[in-house]
Design an enzyme around this catalytic site. Structure first.
Site, mmCIF file in Angstrom:
data_model
loop_
_atom_site.group_PDB
_atom_site.id
_atom_site.type_symbol
_atom_site.label_atom_id
_atom_site.label_comp_id
_atom_site.label_asym_id
_atom_site.label_seq_id
_atom_site.Cartn_x
_atom_site.Cartn_y
_atom_site.Cartn_z
ATOM 1 N N GLU A 1 0.845 -1.193 0.000
ATOM 2 C CA GLU A 1 0.000 0.000 0.000
ATOM 3 C C GLU A 1 0.882 1.245 0.000
ATOM 4 O O GLU A 1 1.922 1.270 0.665
ATOM 5 C CB GLU A 1 -0.904 -0.009 1.243
ATOM 6 C CG GLU A 1 -1.645 1.271 1.529
ATOM 7 C CD GLU A 1 -2.540 1.710 0.383
ATOM 8 O OE1 GLU A 1 -2.517 2.915 0.068
ATOM 9 O OE2 GLU A 1 -3.256 0.857 -0.192
ATOM 10 N N CYS B 1 -13.904 -0.711 -8.444
ATOM 11 C CA CYS B 1 -14.945 0.311 -8.292
ATOM 12 C C CYS B 1 -15.245 0.990 -9.623
ATOM 13 O O CYS B 1 -16.002 1.963 -9.672
ATOM 14 C CB CYS B 1 -14.527 1.353 -7.252
ATOM 15 S SG CYS B 1 -13.010 2.254 -7.667
#
Length: 400
Positions: free
Chosen positions: A285, A359
């Protein structure tokens, strides 16, 4: 859901509010199936519906108005504040807190930021609620000028809101269309919000620092992590990567497979014959704060010996990795999707399975086309954002 803000034209963020929710969901499912042509019709699982109100775990309130009379909500086309404290998208802990924080802002004499005039101090108030009902509240200021006022009024705010666990000030000096800046000042003893999620096989404990991403809809996030755990239990990976791991939700859900969490989850489709075992997982990340939260959650959950989190760019890390192909790769990229280089790396990696959570179905369709050796064997729509055209789609790919 009926909304007075929508009915009188003050807010139209919920574009499809007047469309019955079952029709909204059916439209999304149809659109995703038409776009994702590489997913066989039989691979689609039943969509996961959301509650149609009270589902947003985070309020992103623009502060406007004037000193002593702030508005919390959005801006109209002219840059004036539109107060939305009673928005029906938020659960009670948030809607009950917003009037209290508005009173605190007025009492403290905090100066709302005037966007057209480029003057003032308080730009946003960001409020997040945990499944347990605890709150994290962040005041986004232009400078440190009014930090002292917030400190002085903090004891009463904490007294008025006993469930307020974390309070911070974020500094955003520039006049830009962003929610937050780079500097965060923690004002409470606690600096992260515990997020205990309910999965079919047992709880999943996450830690949410202020400057980190978490899915907007907690119930849908639980369903997504539960689905990932179920698919991983059927695959039985020994090793896994979680790229764009955020605070570690997917990584920790996969790591707990074989330890209790994840067992008993229902995938609604058989994707393999592997027996559940506890894999070793690496999460990558770019946000150091999110990585810190993920590491804390791994330690708290007793899986720190099997999960490693690192701060870095997902593409650069995957391209540079010399550890060989994992059995499973989880990718949950931003709306722009995967880079061409990362899609190529996954295509040629030899990884047996890829779980892609998206998404943005348009970039998902593009990326699936870039990985022809990985065939979709299961897919599911999760309605993260009712009353809008947005949703999440998870696709499980298997190497052919």
């Amino acid at each position: 859901m009926r909304c007075e803000y929508f009915d009188d034209g003050r807010c139209r963020s919920c574009t499809f509010l007047r469309t019955p929710y079952p029709e909204q969901l059916a439209t999304k499912v149809r659109a995703r199936r038409e776009l994702l042509t590489s997913v066989p019709a039989g691979a689609w699982l039943e969509p996961v519906a959301s509650a149609d109100e009270g589902f947003r775990n985070k309020a992103k309130m623009v502060v406007a108005g004037r000193t002593g009379a702030p508005t919390l909500g959005i801006l109209d086309p002219a840059g004036a504040g539109v107060d939305l404290r009673g928005c029906h998208l938020y659960p009670p802990p948030i809607t009950e807190a917003l009037p209290v924080v508005a009173d605190m802002i007025a009492r403290a004499g905090l100066v709302p930021y005037d966007v057209p005039g480029r003057r003032g101090e308080l730009k946003h108030v960001l409020v997040t609620v945990s499944p347990a009902g605890e709150l994290m509240m962040r005041f986004v200021l232009r400078s440190r000028d009014q930090l002292g006022r917030i400190r002085r009024h903090l004891p009463r705010l904490l007294s008025d809101l006993p469930n307020l666990a974390v309070v911070t000030v974020n500094l955003l000096p520039a006049h830009v269309a962003l929610l937050e800046g780079e500097e965060e000042i923690v004002l409470t003893e606690r600096s992260a919000l515990p997020m205990r999620l309910s999965l079919p096989g047992g709880p999943l404990d996450l830690e949410l620092p202020p400057r980190s991403f978490f899915q907007t809809n907690t119930a849908i996030a639980e369903a997504m992590y539960g689905q990932a755990a179920a698919w991983a239990a059927e695959i039985g990976p020994g090793t896994a990567w979680d790229l764009y791991c955020g605070v570690g939700g997917f990584a920790l859900a996969v790591a707990k497979v074989g330890t209790g969490a994840g067992e008993g989850a229902t995938a609604d489709a058989t994707v393999g014959a592997g027996a559940a075992r506890s894999p070793r997982v690496v999460g990558i990340e770019s946000s150091p704060d999110a990585v810190a939260g993920a590491r804390a959650a791994a330690a708290r959950g007793g899986v720190a010996d099997r999960v490693t989190f690192a701060d870095g760019d997902a593409t650069a890390w995957a391209l540079a990795s010399s550890s060989g192909a994992p059995d499973l790769v989880v990718v949950n990229p931003p709306r722009r999707g995967l880079s061409e280089e990362l899609a190529g790396r996954l295509e040629g990696s030899g990884a047996g399975h890829v779980l892609y959570s998206s998404c943005n179905a348009t970039t998902l369709a593009r990326d699936l086309g870039r990985m022809p050796s990985l065939a979709p064997v299961a897919a599911r729509l999760f309605d993260m954002f009712p009353h809008t055209a947005h949703d999440e789609v998870m696709v499980l790919l298997e190497r052919v």
